[in-house]
Design a protein around this motif. Structure first.
Motif, PDB file in Angstrom:
ATOM      1  N   LEU A 266     -46.113   6.888 -57.411  1.00  0.00           N
ATOM      2  CA  LEU A 266     -47.456   7.473 -57.566  1.00  0.00           C
ATOM      3  C   LEU A 266     -47.985   7.334 -58.994  1.00  0.00           C
ATOM      4  CD1 LEU A 266     -49.816   9.067 -56.301  1.00  0.00           C
ATOM      5  CD2 LEU A 266     -48.647  11.161 -56.991  1.00  0.00           C
ATOM      6  N   GLU A 267     -47.153   7.692 -59.984  1.00  0.00           N
ATOM      7  CA  GLU A 267     -47.676   7.641 -61.349  1.00  0.00           C
ATOM      8  C   GLU A 267     -48.014   6.201 -61.753  1.00  0.00           C
ATOM      9  OE1 GLU A 267     -45.277   8.318 -64.891  1.00  0.00           O
ATOM     10  OE2 GLU A 267     -46.807   9.729 -65.588  1.00  0.00           O
ATOM     11  N   LEU A 268     -47.089   5.283 -61.431  1.00  0.00           N
ATOM     12  CA  LEU A 268     -47.349   3.857 -61.731  1.00  0.00           C
ATOM     13  C   LEU A 268     -48.634   3.378 -61.087  1.00  0.00           C
ATOM     14  CD1 LEU A 268     -44.107   1.740 -61.154  1.00  0.00           C
ATOM     15  CD2 LEU A 268     -45.560   1.763 -63.187  1.00  0.00           C
ATOM     16  N   ARG A 269     -48.780   3.739 -59.792  1.00  0.00           N
ATOM     17  CA  ARG A 269     -49.958   3.268 -59.064  1.00  0.00           C
ATOM     18  C   ARG A 269     -51.231   3.864 -59.651  1.00  0.00           C
ATOM     19  NH1 ARG A 269     -50.137   5.247 -54.347  1.00  0.00           N
ATOM     20  NH2 ARG A 269     -48.169   6.359 -54.150  1.00  0.00           N
ATOM     21  N   MET A 270     -51.204   5.170 -60.004  1.00  0.00           N
ATOM     22  CA  MET A 270     -52.427   5.794 -60.542  1.00  0.00           C
ATOM     23  C   MET A 270     -52.826   5.148 -61.868  1.00  0.00           C
ATOM     24  SD  MET A 270     -53.389   7.615 -58.115  1.00  0.00           S
ATOM     25  CE  MET A 270     -54.907   8.247 -58.835  1.00  0.00           C
ATOM     26  N   GLU A 271     -51.821   4.716 -62.632  1.00  0.00           N
ATOM     27  CA  GLU A 271     -52.139   4.015 -63.883  1.00  0.00           C
ATOM     28  C   GLU A 271     -52.860   2.708 -63.579  1.00  0.00           C
ATOM     29  OE1 GLU A 271     -48.226   5.771 -66.262  1.00  0.00           O
ATOM     30  OE2 GLU A 271     -48.450   3.591 -66.076  1.00  0.00           O
ATOM     31  N   ARG A 272     -52.320   1.951 -62.631  1.00  0.00           N
ATOM     32  CA  ARG A 272     -52.915   0.637 -62.309  1.00  0.00           C
ATOM     33  C   ARG A 272     -54.277   0.800 -61.632  1.00  0.00           C
ATOM     34  NH1 ARG A 272     -50.476  -4.485 -62.152  1.00  0.00           N
ATOM     35  NH2 ARG A 272     -51.913  -5.963 -61.203  1.00  0.00           N
ATOM     36  N   HIS A 273     -54.360   1.769 -60.671  1.00  0.00           N
ATOM     37  CA  HIS A 273     -55.658   2.011 -60.030  1.00  0.00           C
ATOM     38  C   HIS A 273     -56.709   2.333 -61.102  1.00  0.00           C
ATOM     39  CE1 HIS A 273     -54.532   2.052 -55.772  1.00  0.00           C
ATOM     40  NE2 HIS A 273     -53.599   2.958 -55.955  1.00  0.00           N
ATOM     41  N   GLY A 315     -59.041   7.625 -62.660  1.00  0.00           N
ATOM     42  CA  GLY A 315     -58.856   7.393 -61.226  1.00  0.00           C
ATOM     43  C   GLY A 315     -59.358   6.048 -60.754  1.00  0.00           C
ATOM     44  N   GLY A 316     -59.218   5.829 -59.453  1.00  0.00           N
ATOM     45  CA  GLY A 316     -59.457   4.505 -58.875  1.00  0.00           C
ATOM     46  C   GLY A 316     -60.744   4.365 -58.090  1.00  0.00           C
ATOM     47  N   MET A 317     -61.612   5.390 -58.094  1.00  0.00           N
ATOM     48  CA  MET A 317     -62.803   5.352 -57.249  1.00  0.00           C
ATOM     49  C   MET A 317     -64.072   5.137 -58.079  1.00  0.00           C
ATOM     50  SD  MET A 317     -61.464   5.625 -54.345  1.00  0.00           S
ATOM     51  CE  MET A 317     -62.953   5.770 -53.357  1.00  0.00           C
ATOM     52  N   ILE A 318     -64.960   4.319 -57.522  1.00  0.00           N
ATOM     53  CA  ILE A 318     -66.219   3.981 -58.217  1.00  0.00           C
ATOM     54  C   ILE A 318     -67.348   4.009 -57.193  1.00  0.00           C
ATOM     55  CG2 ILE A 318     -67.430   2.170 -59.549  1.00  0.00           C
ATOM     56  CD1 ILE A 318     -64.340   0.986 -59.569  1.00  0.00           C
ATOM     57  N   GLY A 319     -68.496   4.536 -57.573  1.00  0.00           N
ATOM     58  CA  GLY A 319     -69.704   4.419 -56.764  1.00  0.00           C
ATOM     59  C   GLY A 319     -70.713   3.592 -57.547  1.00  0.00           C
TER      60      GLY A 319
END
Ligand code: 4LM
Length: 401
Positions: A266-273, A315-319
Motif C-alpha cells: 500500500l505505501e509503495l503504491r500510494m507513493e507511485r500513484h 493521492g492518485g485522483m484527478i478531475g
C-alpha cells in the motif's frame, strides 16, 4: 528478539505494520503468509463452550457472518494502520457505510454531510435514509463556520469524504470534528481516496473512518470490500447489529486474504500513484485544451495549504475539464489507448471516466449543479504504469481535439 515480539511490537513505520502487524508465522507452522480460513461455521468442543462463546464470555469464532480468523487479522491490521482501536470488514464500501448508519440512526435523526459525495452514498442518503424519517442536510463543509451554523440537537452524524469524489474538495478534519463534537455529533470520514498512508482521520479527531477497500487497500481491481474503523465498543455494535442483523454485508474470507496481500504494497503504491498523478495534473494544467484541473498537489488548487497540512502526499485522483465541455471530454476518453475507460479507482491500471454519466448519475443534473459536480468533469485514477506512457497516451488523446 523473537518473531512473536517482532510481530506484536512492530516498528512504527506504516509499511512495516502493513506487512507484519498481528501475525506471527510461528503460530502457523512457520507459514510466511497467513492462512486463508475458508469456513462458514466453527465446531465447538462442547455445547457449554459454544454457549460461552455465543454469550461473549469466552473468545472464539461462531459463524463467519460475525467473524473469521483471516478477516480478524485483516481487521486488526487496518485498525492499526488507521491508529484506531478496532475495525470491521464488509462486503463493499457501501456495505460499510450502510452497516454503520443502520446500527445507530433512528427516525427523527439528522445527518449533516458535505455537498459532494460518491454517487451511491448520495443515493443512500437522499433516496434511502430519507424514507425512514432521517433528514440529510448538505452543508458546504469546506467552510467550518457553515457547520457551526447548521448543527442542531438532532444532528447525530457529520459525514464527509476528503478528498471528495469526484471534484477533490477537501474538508478540514480536525476543525470539523471539533465543531461536530461541541454540538454532540459524531464524525464519519470516508477515507477511500486518501488511505491511512496519506491521512489518518481518527488521529485528527474523527470518530469513524469508512473505506471502500475495493480501491487502494485491495489495490488490484479484483475484489469488493469495505471497512468501518473506530472505537472497539462501537465496532462491536456495528458488527453485531448493522452487519450481522441489518445488512449481512460480510467480507468474504478470500477477499480478506486478497486485501491482506494488497496492504503489503500500500505505501509503495500510494507513493507511485501520487507521483504519477502529480505529473498528469501538471501536464493537464499546462495544456491549452484543458480549462480546469482539480488536484490537491497543484499550487493553483484552492485548498492546497490544507492539502499540505492534512495529507502526506496528494493521492492518485484527478478531475479536469477540457475546452469544449463534455463532448470534447468524451472525445478525449474515446481516444485514449493504454488508459482504460472504467469506473472504480486505485488500481494498477490508469482509469478514466465521466462522473455525470457514470459514478454520479444517481444525482439529477440540477442536483449535480447544486453539489459542485460539473457536467464536463472527467476523472482520472492514476495507475502504476511508467508515467511517460500515461502522459504520452493523454497527450495524443488531447491532440485529437
Ligand atoms: C467510483 N466508488 O467512484 P464500493 N466511498 C467512495 C467511493 O468512491 C466508493 C464507495 C464508497 C466508485 C465505484 C464505482 C469514496 C465507490 C463505495 O464500490 O461499495 O466498494 O464502495 O468509481
Amino acid at each position: 528478539m523473537s518473531n512473536a515480539q517482532k510481530s506484536n511490537n512492530p516498528p512504527a513505520g506504516i509499511a512495516t505494520r502493513a506487512i507484519h502487524f498481528g501475525y506471527d508465522p510461528q503460530s502457523e507452522h512457520g507459514a510466511l503468509t497467513p492462512p486463508l480460513h475458508l469456513t462458514s461455521t466453527y465446531a465447538f468442543e462442547t455445547a457449554e463452550q459454544g454457549g460461552e462463546i455465543f454469550a461473549g464470555e469466552r473468545e472464539g469464532f461462531v459463524y463467519s457472518r460475525v467473524g473469521n480468523p483471516t478477516t480478524d487479522l485483516l481487521e486488526r491490521r487496518i485498525a492499526n494502520l488507521e491508529g484506531a482501536e478496532a475495525a470491521v470488514g464488509n462486503a463493499s464500501g457501501m456495505g460499510s457505510i450502510t452497516s454503520l448508519l443502520w446500527t445507530y440512526l433512528q427516525s427523527g435523526d439528522e445527518i449533516i454531510t458535505d455537498l459532494t459525495l460518491y454517487g451511491c452514498t448520495f443515493a443512500f442518503f437522499s433516496h434511502g435514509l430519507s424514507r425512514f424519517g432521517v433528514t440529510v442536510r448538505h452543508v458546504d463543509l469546506t467552510d467550518p463556520a457553515k457547520l457551526e451554523a447548521a448543527m442542531s440537537d438532532k444532528t447525530r452524524f457529520v459525514f464527509f469524504e476528503t478528498p471528495a469524489n469526484p471534484n477533490m474538495r477537501l474538508v478540514d478534519i480536525a476543525e470539523i470534528s471539533r465543531i461536530a463534537h461541541a454540538g454532540g455529533a459524531e464524525v464519519i470520514v470516508d477515507n477511500t481516496y486518501a488511505t491511512p498512508v496519506l491521512t489518518r482521520p481518527i488521529e485528527l479527531g474523527a470518530d469513524f473512518v469508512v473505506h471502500s477497500a475495493t480501491k487502494y487497500l485491495g489495490g488490484h481491481g479484483d475484489l469488493l470490500a469495505g471497512f468501518v474503523v473506530g472505537r472497539l465498543e462501537q465496532i462491536t455494535e456495528i458488527r453485531t447489529i448493522g452487519m450481522k442483523d441489518m445488512t449481512g454485508a460480510v467480507i468474504a474470507p478470500f477477499n480478506s486474504m486478497l486485501v491482506l496481500r494488497g496492504l503489503k504494497t500500500l505505501e509503495l503504491r500510494m507513493e507511485r500513484h501520487s507521483e504519477n498523478a502529480m505529473q498528469i495534473a501538471q501536464l493537464l494544467e499546462a495544456h491549452p485544451m484543458v480549462s480546469t484541473v482539480h488536484y490537491p498537489g497543484l499550487e493553483s488548487f484552492p485548498q492546497h495549504a490544507l492539502a499540505c497540512s492534512q495529507m502526506a502526499r496528494f493521492g492518485g485522483m484527478i478531475g479536469f475539464e477540457v475546452v469544449g465541455g463534455i463532448e470534447a471530454g468524451k472525445r478525449v476518453m474515446n481516444a485514449v489507448q493504454m488508459i482504460q475507460r472504467a469506473v472504480s479507482l486505485g488500481d494498477a491500471e490508469t482509469l478514466i471516466q465521466h462522473p455525470a454519466s457514470m459514478t454520479h448519475v444517481t444525482y439529477t443534473e440540477e442536483e449535480r449543479a447544486a453539489h459542485g459536480i460539473s457536467e464536463g468533469l472527467v476523472r482520472i485514477s492514476a495507475g502504476l504504469e511508467n508515467v511517460d506512457d500515461i502522459l504520452q497516451d493523454l497527450e495524443q488523446a488531447l491532440a485529437t481535439l
